[in-house]
Design a protein around this motif. Structure first.
Motif, PDB file in Angstrom:
ATOM      1  N   PRO A  12       0.816  -1.211   0.000  1.00  0.00           N
ATOM      2  CA  PRO A  12       0.000   0.000   0.000  1.00  0.00           C
ATOM      3  C   PRO A  12       0.852   1.265   0.000  1.00  0.00           C
ATOM      4  O   PRO A  12       2.002   1.253   0.417  1.00  0.00           O
ATOM      5  CB  PRO A  12      -0.806  -0.112   1.295  1.00  0.00           C
ATOM      6  N   VAL A  13       0.254   2.339  -0.481  1.00  0.00           N
ATOM      7  CA  VAL A  13       0.910   3.646  -0.484  1.00  0.00           C
ATOM      8  C   VAL A  13       0.363   4.438   0.690  1.00  0.00           C
ATOM      9  O   VAL A  13      -0.844   4.598   0.824  1.00  0.00           O
ATOM     10  CB  VAL A  13       0.642   4.397  -1.807  1.00  0.00           C
ATOM     11  N   LYS A  14       1.247   4.898   1.551  1.00  0.00           N
ATOM     12  CA  LYS A  14       0.866   5.728   2.699  1.00  0.00           C
ATOM     13  C   LYS A  14       0.918   7.172   2.246  1.00  0.00           C
ATOM     14  O   LYS A  14       1.938   7.632   1.746  1.00  0.00           O
ATOM     15  CB  LYS A  14       1.840   5.490   3.849  1.00  0.00           C
ATOM     16  N   ILE A  15      -0.192   7.886   2.405  1.00  0.00           N
ATOM     17  CA  ILE A  15      -0.242   9.318   2.096  1.00  0.00           C
ATOM     18  C   ILE A  15      -0.345  10.050   3.414  1.00  0.00           C
ATOM     19  O   ILE A  15      -1.290   9.846   4.181  1.00  0.00           O
ATOM     20  CB  ILE A  15      -1.444   9.669   1.196  1.00  0.00           C
ATOM     21  N   GLY A  16       0.630  10.888   3.708  1.00  0.00           N
ATOM     22  CA  GLY A  16       0.645  11.617   4.968  1.00  0.00           C
ATOM     23  C   GLY A  16       1.317  12.967   4.803  1.00  0.00           C
ATOM     24  O   GLY A  16       1.614  13.395   3.687  1.00  0.00           O
ATOM     25  N   ARG A  17       1.566  13.600   5.927  1.00  0.00           N
ATOM     26  CA  ARG A  17       2.258  14.891   5.887  1.00  0.00           C
ATOM     27  C   ARG A  17       3.226  14.983   7.048  1.00  0.00           C
ATOM     28  O   ARG A  17       3.025  14.384   8.104  1.00  0.00           O
ATOM     29  CB  ARG A  17       1.281  16.050   5.910  1.00  0.00           C
ATOM     30  N   SER A  18       4.290  15.729   6.827  1.00  0.00           N
ATOM     31  CA  SER A  18       5.313  15.905   7.840  1.00  0.00           C
ATOM     32  C   SER A  18       6.198  17.077   7.452  1.00  0.00           C
ATOM     33  O   SER A  18       6.381  17.358   6.267  1.00  0.00           O
ATOM     34  CB  SER A  18       6.167  14.644   7.962  1.00  0.00           C
ATOM     35  N   ILE A  19       6.760  17.724   8.434  1.00  0.00           N
ATOM     36  CA  ILE A  19       7.747  18.775   8.188  1.00  0.00           C
ATOM     37  C   ILE A  19       9.065  18.146   7.750  1.00  0.00           C
ATOM     38  O   ILE A  19       9.764  18.657   6.896  1.00  0.00           O
ATOM     39  CB  ILE A  19       7.944  19.644   9.449  1.00  0.00           C
ATOM     40  N   ASP A  20       9.399  16.978   8.328  1.00  0.00           N
ATOM     41  CA  ASP A  20      10.648  16.277   8.031  1.00  0.00           C
ATOM     42  C   ASP A  20      10.303  14.876   7.526  1.00  0.00           C
ATOM     43  O   ASP A  20      10.121  13.945   8.304  1.00  0.00           O
ATOM     44  CB  ASP A  20      11.510  16.214   9.292  1.00  0.00           C
ATOM     45  N   VAL A  21      10.221  14.723   6.222  1.00  0.00           N
ATOM     46  CA  VAL A  21       9.778  13.469   5.616  1.00  0.00           C
ATOM     47  C   VAL A  21      10.768  12.333   5.892  1.00  0.00           C
ATOM     48  O   VAL A  21      10.354  11.195   6.133  1.00  0.00           O
ATOM     49  CB  VAL A  21       9.534  13.642   4.097  1.00  0.00           C
ATOM     50  N   ASP A  22      12.063  12.607   5.880  1.00  0.00           N
ATOM     51  CA  ASP A  22      13.040  11.550   6.138  1.00  0.00           C
ATOM     52  C   ASP A  22      12.898  10.983   7.549  1.00  0.00           C
ATOM     53  O   ASP A  22      12.951   9.767   7.749  1.00  0.00           O
ATOM     54  CB  ASP A  22      14.464  12.055   5.912  1.00  0.00           C
ATOM     55  N   THR A  23      12.714  11.858   8.522  1.00  0.00           N
ATOM     56  CA  THR A  23      12.514  11.399   9.896  1.00  0.00           C
ATOM     57  C   THR A  23      11.209  10.629  10.008  1.00  0.00           C
ATOM     58  O   THR A  23      11.145   9.584  10.662  1.00  0.00           O
ATOM     59  CB  THR A  23      12.528  12.586  10.877  1.00  0.00           C
ATOM     60  N   ARG A  24      10.175  11.120   9.356  1.00  0.00           N
ATOM     61  CA  ARG A  24       8.881  10.426   9.390  1.00  0.00           C
ATOM     62  C   ARG A  24       8.991   9.052   8.751  1.00  0.00           C
ATOM     63  O   ARG A  24       8.426   8.070   9.244  1.00  0.00           O
ATOM     64  CB  ARG A  24       7.802  11.269   8.691  1.00  0.00           C
ATOM     65  N   ARG A  25       9.734   8.949   7.652  1.00  0.00           N
ATOM     66  CA  ARG A  25       9.936   7.648   7.017  1.00  0.00           C
ATOM     67  C   ARG A  25      10.602   6.684   7.986  1.00  0.00           C
ATOM     68  O   ARG A  25      10.174   5.533   8.122  1.00  0.00           O
ATOM     69  CB  ARG A  25      10.771   7.775   5.750  1.00  0.00           C
ATOM     70  N   ALA A  26      11.645   7.138   8.678  1.00  0.00           N
ATOM     71  CA  ALA A  26      12.335   6.283   9.649  1.00  0.00           C
ATOM     72  C   ALA A  26      11.373   5.829  10.748  1.00  0.00           C
ATOM     73  O   ALA A  26      11.404   4.665  11.166  1.00  0.00           O
ATOM     74  CB  ALA A  26      13.531   7.025  10.239  1.00  0.00           C
ATOM     75  N   GLN A  27      10.527   6.733  11.216  1.00  0.00           N
ATOM     76  CA  GLN A  27       9.541   6.369  12.240  1.00  0.00           C
ATOM     77  C   GLN A  27       8.587   5.296  11.716  1.00  0.00           C
ATOM     78  O   GLN A  27       8.290   4.317  12.405  1.00  0.00           O
ATOM     79  CB  GLN A  27       8.741   7.595  12.663  1.00  0.00           C
ATOM     80  N   LEU A  28       8.105   5.491  10.490  1.00  0.00           N
ATOM     81  CA  LEU A  28       7.147   4.539   9.917  1.00  0.00           C
ATOM     82  C   LEU A  28       7.810   3.204   9.588  1.00  0.00           C
ATOM     83  O   LEU A  28       7.177   2.153   9.697  1.00  0.00           O
ATOM     84  CB  LEU A  28       6.473   5.136   8.684  1.00  0.00           C
ATOM     85  N   GLU A  29       9.079   3.217   9.208  1.00  0.00           N
ATOM     86  CA  GLU A  29       9.792   1.958   8.973  1.00  0.00           C
ATOM     87  C   GLU A  29       9.857   1.150  10.264  1.00  0.00           C
ATOM     88  O   GLU A  29       9.644  -0.067  10.253  1.00  0.00           O
ATOM     89  CB  GLU A  29      11.190   2.220   8.427  1.00  0.00           C
TER      90      GLU A  29
END
Length: 137
Positions: A12-29
């Motif tokens: 699935p494709v996660k659609i979200g928002r964040s000020i810092d996408v790289d940090t958010r990606r690490a959190q979601l991983e």
């Protein structure tokens, strides 16, 4: 910033928002227990995120922010690289970590750029590159 993330092996494709996408990606991983690829980013805040969710609501998986990777969504993103053979069979990514707080790598911008370049050379996301390096210590 609006982001579109997908597991590197498809899903699935996660659609979200964040000020810092790289940090958010690490959190979601860490949350989903698998490496994720950033398919695209767009400028925007909550209203634009809601607009994306509404635009693709017919592809939404339950009450999540995850969407089936159909040709329509992937064409919008402009990255048809990680589409599975049957988008209708895609299931929601479960939270495998059980964690509510996530630790993320922090450092200077120069360090982050170096790490991104190293990951690109390895052909793997930063988290996988770091994990491989730690295993070799």
């Amino acid at each position: 910033m609006i982001y579109f993330l997908q597991p590197v092996n498809g899903g699935p494709v996660k659609i979200g928002r964040s000020i810092d996408v790289d940090t958010r990606r690490a959190q979601l991983e860490a949350h989903y227990g698998q490496p994720l690829a950033i398919l695209a980013t767009l400028p925007g805040d909550a209203p634009e995120e809601a607009e994306m969710h509404a635009r693709f609501s017919h592809l939404r998986l339950g009450r999540t922010e995850q969407f089936r990777p159909t040709a329509e969504l992937m064409a919008f993103i402009g990255r048809p690289l990680l589409v599975g053979p049957n988008p209708d069979s895609v299931e929601v990514m479960p939270n495998t970590s059980g964690l509510k707080s996530i630790l993320a790598l922090k450092g200077t911008e120069e360090y982050k750029l170096w790490l991104d370049e190293l990951a690109n050379l390895n052909g793997a996301p930063v988290t996988i590159t770091v994990d491989r390096a730690l295993r070799e210590l």
